[in-house]
Design a protein around this motif. Structure first.
Motif, PDB file in Angstrom:
ATOM      1  N   PRO A   1     -19.703  29.212 -10.311  1.00 20.45           N
ATOM      2  CA  PRO A   1     -21.343  29.597 -10.112  1.00 20.45           C
ATOM      3  C   PRO A   1     -21.629  29.867  -8.361  1.00 20.45           C
ATOM      4  O   PRO A   1     -20.563  28.958  -7.382  1.00 20.45           O
ATOM      5  CB  PRO A   1     -21.304  27.990  -9.962  1.00 20.45           C
ATOM      6  CG  PRO A   1     -20.487  27.474 -10.854  1.00 20.45           C
ATOM      7  CD  PRO A   1     -19.361  28.269 -10.396  1.00 20.45           C
ATOM      8  N   SER A   2     -22.476  30.684  -7.873  1.00 18.28           N
ATOM      9  CA  SER A   2     -23.007  30.468  -7.164  1.00 18.28           C
ATOM     10  C   SER A   2     -24.654  30.797  -6.317  1.00 18.28           C
ATOM     11  O   SER A   2     -24.891  31.362  -5.637  1.00 18.28           O
ATOM     12  CB  SER A   2     -22.469  32.124  -6.281  1.00 18.28           C
ATOM     13  OG  SER A   2     -22.627  33.582  -6.951  1.00 18.28           O
TER      14      SER A   2
ATOM     15  N   ALA B   1     -28.811  14.131  -9.781  1.00 15.83           N
ATOM     16  CA  ALA B   1     -29.648  15.052 -10.938  1.00 15.83           C
ATOM     17  C   ALA B   1     -29.116  15.841 -12.220  1.00 15.83           C
ATOM     18  O   ALA B   1     -28.101  16.258 -11.185  1.00 15.83           O
ATOM     19  CB  ALA B   1     -30.795  15.778 -10.915  1.00 15.83           C
ATOM     20  N   ALA B   2     -28.466  15.575 -12.922  1.00 20.47           N
ATOM     21  CA  ALA B   2     -27.875  16.146 -13.644  1.00 20.47           C
ATOM     22  C   ALA B   2     -28.142  16.050 -15.579  1.00 20.47           C
ATOM     23  O   ALA B   2     -29.217  15.308 -15.119  1.00 20.47           O
ATOM     24  CB  ALA B   2     -26.168  16.140 -13.788  1.00 20.47           C
ATOM     25  N   ALA B   3     -27.655  17.184 -16.133  1.00 18.25           N
ATOM     26  CA  ALA B   3     -28.156  16.992 -17.690  1.00 18.25           C
ATOM     27  C   ALA B   3     -27.882  15.256 -18.440  1.00 18.25           C
ATOM     28  O   ALA B   3     -28.645  14.718 -18.826  1.00 18.25           O
ATOM     29  CB  ALA B   3     -27.684  18.065 -18.497  1.00 18.25           C
ATOM     30  N   GLY B   4     -26.664  14.756 -18.122  1.00 19.54           N
ATOM     31  CA  GLY B   4     -25.839  13.360 -18.732  1.00 19.54           C
ATOM     32  C   GLY B   4     -26.105  13.120 -17.297  1.00 19.54           C
ATOM     33  O   GLY B   4     -26.203  11.537 -18.597  1.00 19.54           O
ATOM     34  N   ASN B   5     -26.707  12.882 -16.629  1.00 21.88           N
ATOM     35  CA  ASN B   5     -26.772  11.806 -15.637  1.00 21.88           C
ATOM     36  C   ASN B   5     -28.291  11.252 -16.621  1.00 21.88           C
ATOM     37  O   ASN B   5     -28.799   9.946 -16.470  1.00 21.88           O
ATOM     38  CB  ASN B   5     -26.796  11.580 -15.099  1.00 21.88           C
ATOM     39  CG  ASN B   5     -26.681  10.292 -13.893  1.00 21.88           C
ATOM     40  OD1 ASN B   5     -26.773   9.162 -14.768  1.00 21.88           O
ATOM     41  ND2 ASN B   5     -26.596  10.206 -12.160  1.00 21.88           N
TER      42      ASN B   5
ATOM     43  N   GLU C   1     -30.205  26.721  -7.435  1.00 25.83           N
ATOM     44  CA  GLU C   1     -30.352  27.611  -8.805  1.00 25.83           C
ATOM     45  C   GLU C   1     -29.349  26.943  -9.347  1.00 25.83           C
ATOM     46  O   GLU C   1     -28.865  27.555 -10.318  1.00 25.83           O
ATOM     47  CB  GLU C   1     -30.241  28.972  -8.133  1.00 25.83           C
ATOM     48  CG  GLU C   1     -29.457  30.622  -9.651  1.00 25.83           C
ATOM     49  CD  GLU C   1     -31.650  30.400  -9.917  1.00 25.83           C
ATOM     50  OE1 GLU C   1     -31.186  30.796 -10.989  1.00 25.83           O
ATOM     51  OE2 GLU C   1     -32.050  30.121  -9.232  1.00 25.83           O
ATOM     52  N   VAL C   2     -27.932  26.979  -9.175  1.00 24.88           N
ATOM     53  CA  VAL C   2     -26.786  26.257  -9.588  1.00 24.88           C
ATOM     54  C   VAL C   2     -27.587  25.409 -10.358  1.00 24.88           C
ATOM     55  O   VAL C   2     -26.858  24.966 -12.015  1.00 24.88           O
ATOM     56  CB  VAL C   2     -25.352  26.227  -8.560  1.00 24.88           C
ATOM     57  CG1 VAL C   2     -24.717  25.606  -9.343  1.00 24.88           C
ATOM     58  CG2 VAL C   2     -24.710  27.277  -8.487  1.00 24.88           C
ATOM     59  N   MET C   3     -28.005  24.412  -9.921  1.00 26.14           N
ATOM     60  CA  MET C   3     -28.100  22.929 -10.927  1.00 26.14           C
ATOM     61  C   MET C   3     -29.157  24.087 -12.300  1.00 26.14           C
ATOM     62  O   MET C   3     -29.138  23.027 -13.047  1.00 26.14           O
ATOM     63  CB  MET C   3     -29.189  22.318  -9.838  1.00 26.14           C
ATOM     64  CG  MET C   3     -28.244  21.953  -8.953  1.00 26.14           C
ATOM     65  SD  MET C   3     -29.831  20.480  -7.723  1.00 26.14           S
ATOM     66  CE  MET C   3     -28.041  19.497  -6.384  1.00 26.14           C
ATOM     67  N   TYR C   4     -30.238  24.109 -12.356  1.00 28.69           N
ATOM     68  CA  TYR C   4     -31.081  25.198 -12.970  1.00 28.69           C
ATOM     69  C   TYR C   4     -29.901  25.209 -14.483  1.00 28.69           C
ATOM     70  O   TYR C   4     -30.430  24.497 -15.351  1.00 28.69           O
ATOM     71  CB  TYR C   4     -32.086  25.882 -12.810  1.00 28.69           C
ATOM     72  CG  TYR C   4     -33.282  25.134 -11.823  1.00 28.69           C
ATOM     73  CD1 TYR C   4     -34.067  24.462 -12.286  1.00 28.69           C
ATOM     74  CD2 TYR C   4     -33.769  25.500 -10.861  1.00 28.69           C
ATOM     75  CE1 TYR C   4     -35.150  23.401 -11.679  1.00 28.69           C
ATOM     76  CE2 TYR C   4     -34.448  24.358  -9.847  1.00 28.69           C
ATOM     77  CZ  TYR C   4     -35.144  24.033 -10.586  1.00 28.69           C
ATOM     78  OH  TYR C   4     -36.252  23.711 -10.203  1.00 28.69           O
ATOM     79  N   GLU C   5     -29.032  26.795 -13.599  1.00 28.75           N
ATOM     80  CA  GLU C   5     -28.196  26.773 -14.288  1.00 28.75           C
ATOM     81  C   GLU C   5     -27.585  26.193 -15.445  1.00 28.75           C
ATOM     82  O   GLU C   5     -27.243  26.219 -16.656  1.00 28.75           O
ATOM     83  CB  GLU C   5     -27.502  28.215 -13.448  1.00 28.75           C
ATOM     84  CG  GLU C   5     -26.362  28.767 -14.453  1.00 28.75           C
ATOM     85  CD  GLU C   5     -26.020  30.023 -13.833  1.00 28.75           C
ATOM     86  OE1 GLU C   5     -24.322  29.836 -12.742  1.00 28.75           O
ATOM     87  OE2 GLU C   5     -26.449  31.027 -13.443  1.00 28.75           O
ATOM     88  N   GLN C   6     -26.559  24.738 -14.614  1.00 28.30           N
ATOM     89  CA  GLN C   6     -25.825  23.915 -15.247  1.00 28.30           C
ATOM     90  C   GLN C   6     -26.709  23.527 -15.607  1.00 28.30           C
ATOM     91  O   GLN C   6     -26.334  23.183 -17.430  1.00 28.30           O
ATOM     92  CB  GLN C   6     -25.559  23.615 -13.866  1.00 28.30           C
ATOM     93  CG  GLN C   6     -23.912  24.348 -12.916  1.00 28.30           C
ATOM     94  CD  GLN C   6     -23.778  23.777 -12.492  1.00 28.30           C
ATOM     95  OE1 GLN C   6     -23.561  22.282 -12.100  1.00 28.30           O
ATOM     96  NE2 GLN C   6     -21.867  23.520 -12.286  1.00 28.30           N
TER      97      GLN C   6
END
Length: 718
Positions: A135-136, A397-401, A593-598
């Motif tokens: 991811p970049s 922030a993350a989908a799992g959290n 951008e990586v956060m949205y993508e993940q």
């Protein structure tokens, strides 16, 4: 499918193979850090002049000399070969949140048909892994593949062992061909330097000149679940997403509160002991192990160390736990919410600031009301957290959290600080002009002459606070169990550096204007607390009243990750990171951008997996059970009633499944941002509807037909 056989197999199918029983004396004499090339070990293998040059590099006062690198590489290779290593790797932390490695052999062929072991300073300092597949966030296009790993000499090399050998791992940073950071370590190292400069300037005003460097220190507690391997591989949702996307609540969960701190099952204790010995060899200072609140949930915790090393060790802890569990017929689940209806898992980061001579700047001492240096730095943390609530929320922030934060088990998505009664009282007295100390600790009598009186802390602990003062450190409790701690700590270091710098400027200005240092520091601490006291909350963070109160105070409530991600690239945050040289504006935008993508990819995988399991496993199971019921020729109101109910819920499941299928196909747009919002607003609700119907069916369909191991089995068979 015979679930009784599964239960028996899961309970029995574990054994101790090739496990070396070791004692405490073994660890103390030869075991601790035995697989680490510690500074002492390296020093013993280098000449005095080479070590002096390398030490200057380690202390940040001189760049690394290439000739020195060659000598260090030779010593490192010799040590690694003695340890049985056949390969080496640059071990780095890309933006995936996990580690990455590409192994190269020490063996090089020679012109005469033989081979020798080689490892040069150039190979130590730099390697070139492919940067295009990590991811970049747009920093690298697919066709722009070049990237570099660069040796981080502040984190020692170590040996990772496997069943058939060993590998020398060299901690490194990871950057693009154009120089942007593509990893989590580089910004962390930059933030440590930013904190060092700000705090050292402040300490000089206090007349403290003995220390030469300041760093953040960290101890990260790790929560995790263990389930039998048989069950894991019968659950496509666990294999694909790390969490159960289906599962009816069992008759017993954690209601009896009997698991927490309970006796550790022998199988689990054997696993823990094995994992701990591996961690000792890697120099990881693990200290505590215990049962956590949910059945099947456990915790391991190390003591404090330099935050860069702690971040490396935290990644190794997760890797060792996962690898070792398999030896015992178990699987380690690190997802924040692998099971609905019971507590999820976090990673509590105990953070402080310390000097190179061992001074903890957040140690209040016996008289915290008189310890103005402590109150100054504590005030800086209060200011930092209040001014940068958004960044702290983004960092976790993350989908799992999202499945954990705000639930009745974890800190809410609202960032606040718990100070405790004593410290709050001291600040309140200072603010009101009273001064002194109100709340005293004293002794706690237990009402029996055979029990000794215990020293009582002046304040209770608060498990509902996301950011709590716990005696001589702050505990950032909102970090998710599967997350890398590097970015949360990068944020903490940076916002603390900013606050300390601002308060130091205020203090210097007052002293330059002729005010005494004592009066100036008291005034700075008082005004800082009065300005930022809204962030302090010592009550129940789970209560609805707190949500209302937080809104009145003007605190942010960023309920989901997508509410938080957008804040990262706000002008004030971009300026903050750029000011301290932690992240460039381009690097900030890339990480967003990586956060949205993940987030999109994570929920998309979950959505597709939910559809697959419901369509190919659950609907057929319900149909087969209906077939069995219809095959019974004897009239029965009970069977007719069951068949009617199963048919009705199966139709409910089918209808929900059609909606989910359509949303999975839709995706919501072209950009990662658009897709992420589609996942949150459309796919997740559709998944919940499918699960609701499926979980009803689990309670209706005969156990022999149900295709998935149940919560009852997974949580309680150890």
């Amino acid at each position: 499918m015979n679930h009784d056989t599964d239960v028996l197999s899961a309970a029995r199918n574990w054994r101790l193979d090739d496990v070396e029983v070791r004692s405490v004396s073994d660890v103390l004499e030869t075991g601790f850090a035995s697989d680490v090339l510690t500074p002492e070990q390296l020093k013993s293998r280098l000449s005095k002049s080479v070590w002096k040059s390398l030490k200057a590099t380690l202390e940040g006062s001189a760049p690394l000399d290439s000739a020195v690198a060659d000598t260090v590489a030779l010593a490192m290779k010799s040590w690694a070969l003695e340890k049985g290593a056949t390969h080496y790797t640059h071990w780095f932390h890309p933006l995936t949140g996990i580690t990455a490695e590409k192994h190269d052999s020490f063996i090089s062929p020679t012109s005469d048909g033989g081979a020798i072991a080689t490892f040069s300073g150039k190979e130590l300092i730099q390697a070139e892994p492919d940067a295009s597949s990590f991811p970049s966030g747009g920093l690298r296009a697919t066709f722009e593949a070049r990237g570099y790993t660069a040796w981080d000499p502040t984190s020692p090399a170590f040996i990772m062992r496997h069943a058939n050998g060993a590998t020398l791992c060299i901690p490194t940073a990871f950057a693009s061909w154009t120089g942007e950071a593509l990893d989590l370590k580089t910004p962390l190292l930059r933030s440590i330097e930013a904190l060092n400069k700000s705090v050292m300037s402040a300490l000089s005003l206090f007349g403290h000149f003995e220390s030469k460097r300041v760093s953040s220190t960290l101890g990260a507690e790790q929560e995790y679940f263990l389930i039998a391997e048989e069950y894991y591989y019968r659950r496509p949702d666990l294999v694909m997403s790390g969490r159960t996307l289906f599962g009816a609540k069992p008759p017993k969960g954690q209601e009896l509160e009997d698991h927490y701190f309970g006796a550790i099952p022998d199988r689990v204790l054997s696993f823990m002991t094995d994992a701990e010995h591996q961690m000792y060899a890697l120099g990881i200072p693990v200290k505590t192990r215990h049962n956590e609140v949910a059945p099947g949930q456990f915790e391991i915790a190390p003591i404090f160390e330099h935050s860069n090393l702690a971040a490396d060790h935290q990644q190794l802890i997760m890797q060792v736990l996962s690898n070792t569990a398999r030896k015992y017929g178990l699987v380690c689940l690190l997802h924040e919410k692998p099971f609905a209806g019971v507590n999820g898992s976090g990673k509590h980061c105990n953070w402080s600031m310390g000097t190179d001579i061992g001074l903890n700047l957040l140690e209040p001492g016996d008289t915290p009301h008189e310890n103005m240096q402590f109150l100054f730095f504590c005030s800086a943390v209060i200011k930092a957290v209040d001014e940068h609530q958004d960044l702290l929320r983004v960092s976790v922030a993350a989908a799992g959290n999202d499945h954990r934060l705000g639930a009745n088990e974890a800190p809410p998505a609202i960032i606040s600080i718990f100070l405790g009664d004593e410290l709050t009282d001291i600040y309140d007295r200072l603010s009101s002009g009273q001064g002194g100390r109100g709340t005293e600790a004293g002794l706690l009598g237990l009402g029996s002459p055979v029990l000794p009186p215990l020293p009582r802390h002046a304040g209770d602990r608060n498990r509902t606070s996301p950011f709590a003062f716990t005696g001589n450190k702050f505990e950032f409790r909102a970090v998710g169990s599967s997350q890398s701690i590097s970015f949360p700590i990068t944020v903490l270091n940076t916002i603390a550096a900013d606050a300390v710098e601002k308060l130091t400027a205020q203090l210097q200005e007052k002293v330059d204007a002729g005010q005494s240092f004592e009066d100036a520091i008291a005034e700075v601490v008082k005004s800082t607390y009065e300005q930022h006291r809204r962030i302090v909350f010592n009550g129940d963070g789970y209560s609805a009243e707190w949500h209302e109160e937080a809104e009145r105070r003007g605190l942010l409530n960023l309920r989901t990750s997508l509410d938080a991600f957008g804040k990262l690239a706000d002008e004030k945050n971009v300026h903050l990171f750029e000011k301290f040289g932690v992240l460039t504006p381009r690097e900030v935008e890339a990480r967003q951008e990586v956060m949205y993508e993940q987030y999109f990819k994570t929920v998309n995988i979950e959505g597709e997996t939910t559809e697959y399991i419901a369509q190919t496993m659950i609907v057929p199971a319900a149909a087969k059970y209906l077939g069995d019921l219809s095959a019974v020729k004897t009239p029965s109101r009970a069977l007719d009633g069951v068949a009617t109910e199963v048919a009705s819920v199966t139709d409910e499941l089918y209808d929900a499944l059609q909606i989910l299928r359509a949303q999975n196909q839709e995706l919501g747009g072209e950009s990662a941002h658009e897709k992420a919002f589609h996942m949150r607003d459309k796919v997740l609700p559709a998944m919940i509807a499918v699960r609701t119907a499926a979980d009803k069916l689990e309670r209706l369909v005969a156990d022999e037909h149900w295709p998935l191991p149940s919560y009852r089995q997974m949580l309680f068979v150890k």
